[in-house]
Design an enzyme around this catalytic site. Structure first.
Site, PDB file in Angstrom:
ATOM      1  N   GLU A  35      -7.971  -9.998 -25.851  1.00  0.00           N
ATOM      2  CA  GLU A  35      -7.344 -11.163 -25.223  1.00  0.00           C
ATOM      3  C   GLU A  35      -7.979 -12.425 -25.790  1.00  0.00           C
ATOM      4  OE1 GLU A  35      -5.526 -13.997 -23.622  1.00  0.00           O
ATOM      5  OE2 GLU A  35      -4.787 -12.001 -23.040  1.00  0.00           O
ATOM      6  N   HIS A 454      11.705  -6.885  17.088  1.00  0.00           N
ATOM      7  CA  HIS A 454      12.374  -8.122  17.532  1.00  0.00           C
ATOM      8  C   HIS A 454      11.370  -9.001  18.245  1.00  0.00           C
ATOM      9  CE1 HIS A 454      15.476 -10.801  19.055  1.00  0.00           C
ATOM     10  NE2 HIS A 454      14.878 -10.723  20.251  1.00  0.00           N
TER      11      HIS A 454
END
Length: 475
Positions: A35, A454
């Site tokens: 990298e 709910h």
């Protein structure tokens, strides 16, 4: 020449690269990553993570501006832009430290330098040895059994308009901008352009979006594009669609650090211009000429369904192959590549099952085909829609009129869900339930009969599943 022969060398330490490296290590392989910049790549340092940190700050600003809707009076507030940037950097740095730890934990060697693929030589009977050039000019060759190319992508300029990093900016430049401009034109109404438009609009910048196609978000449903456009317009953003710019359209005024854009017999003057017209693959200087690897005209690497190139020991994953340029897709591609090269029998990626998210306010998420795409593919499709207005938790979350919705697309001949798209609160989280449903080949009835808590936002999916079966309760 490195004394160590690796089972796998990964060229690029972004999301696709380091995830693939970890998977190979889990399979007992010796792994190295090359990298040239920082582990984590674009997603961690210039994309997903920093932009979503900024967008979260913008969401807080939006909430403060509309706090009156919640019964809270905020007569004035102070925007500390420096702190917004510091918070972004703190998050990125913490996650960067985490990636570095993962490399050590998985015994992955990291070479910080520019990697290029070498051809056949006296050192190797096949192409694939990686030459690493370090900043001090030294070189090291890394022999290996397999190579995974995961070199990512970079912001794409226009043929007639390049980045000058002062007035004409890339998405990278926006992240490094230490002072907010008064005004900005965003050329490109795709995902990147709209996320920055949402962010900058909420921070008080005068934003203009210019799109060459007939409408913004050409790959999303027309209704979702219309909804997010209206939401942003209501917050002050301006849109120009079906505008094809050319080299006579843009004037850069270096003297006063601004730009003038001419279009449709109109002109606008702005402090900055953001080019968000796509990304180009980083494949031009990695030694592909020394291999049998083939690329498209745009430079994307061609692979089979297991991410394998024409050189059977060389694989590629992530943005450089040009499928869906999304971090989670790149990670999945990297894992498939590694498991295939080491005979672990992976399932090939079905890109229609990959969730796609846009982190504007409100958020957008989709998976599979929308209705327009289904019709273009000659599928006998029907759509079903549930508004978030019917969902109590969505109304609780809302800072104003709730215009969000969730829409599912069904292949009527196969009685099969082939796509779902939504716009509204936290839909980038809700889409993962749909992703699991699709992966498990679940039915609309199973979705509808699954008990959802709910009040919760996910009830919209339950109602949608029931609506397809003509059993919806609240819509």
């Amino acid at each position: 020449m490195s004394e160590k022969q690796y089972d796998l060398v990964v060229l690029g330490g972004g999301t696709a690269g380091y995830v693939a490296a970890i998977r190979a290590s889990q399979l007992g392989k010796t792994v190295a990553i090359v990298e040239k910049s920082l582990l984590g790549g674009t997603c961690l340092h210039k994309g997903c993570i920093p932009t979503k940190s900024l967008l979260k700050s913008a969401e807080v600003v939006h909430t403060i501006k509309n706090a009156k809707q919640f019964g809270i009076e905020v007569p004035e507030y102070h925007l500390n832009y420096e702190r917004i940037l510091d918070r972004k950097d703190e998050i990125v740095n913490q996650m960067y430290q985490g990636v570095q730890h993962l490399m050590k934990q998985n015994h992955i060697d990291v070479f910080n330098g520019t990697g290029r693929i070498l051809g056949e030589s006296i050192f190797s009977p096949q192409s694939g040895t990686i030459s690493v050039e370090f900043e001090d000019g030294e070189n090291e060759m890394i022999p290996n059994q397999f190579v995974l190319i995961a070199t990512g992508s970079s912001p794409q300029p226009l043929p007639f308009l390049n980045f000058d990093h002062q007035v004409i900016l890339s998405s990278d430049d926006i992240l490094n901008m230490d002072i907010l401009p008064d005004s900005i034109a965003i050329i490109g109404g795709g995902v990147i352009g709209l996320e920055f438009a949402s962010y900058l609009t909420d921070l008080g910048v005068d934003v203009t979006i210019i799109e060459a196609n007939e409408r913004i978000l050409p790959n999303e449903s027309a209704q979702i594009a219309k909804t997010i456009k209206r939401e942003l317009e209501n917050r002050g953003a301006k849109f120009f669609e079906n505008v094809a710019l050319d080299e006579q359209s843009v004037e850069i005024n270096k003297d006063n650090n601004s730009a003038t854009i001419h279009m449709n017999n109109q002109q606008i003057s702005v402090d900055k211009v953001l080019l968000s017209v796509g990304r180009k693959p980083n494949t031009s200087d990695i030694g592909l000429q020394n291999t049998k690897v083939k690329t498209t005209q745009s430079g994307h690497i061609i692979t089979n369904q297991y991410q394998q190139t024409e050189d059977k020991h060389i694989y590629a994953a992530g943005d450089c192959i040009g499928k869906l340029q999304l971090a989670h897709v790149g990670s999945k591609e990297g894992i498939v590549a590694v498991e295939h090269m080491f005979d672990d029998s992976p399932l090939p990626i079905n890109y229609d099952l990959m969730p796609k998210c846009i982190y504007t306010y409100p958020e957008i998420a989709s998976i599979g085909k929308n209705l327009e795409q289904a019709k273009e593919a000659n599928i006998n499709a029907k759509n079903y829609k549930v508004s978030f207005k019917a969902i109590g938790k969505a109304m609780i979350e809302s800072t104003g009129p709730q215009n969000g919705f969730c829409e599912v697309v069904v292949d009527q001949d196969q009685d099969e869900i082939i796509g779902l798209n939504m716009i509204g609160p936290h839909v980038t989280e809700l889409i993962n339930e749909v992703s699991l449903l699709q992966f498990m080949n679940g039915s609309s009835l199973e979705l509808g009969l699954t008990t959802h808590a709910h009040p919760s936002l996910s009830e919209v999916l339950m109602e949608l599943g029931l609506k397809i079966e003509n059993r919806a309760i609240h819509v």
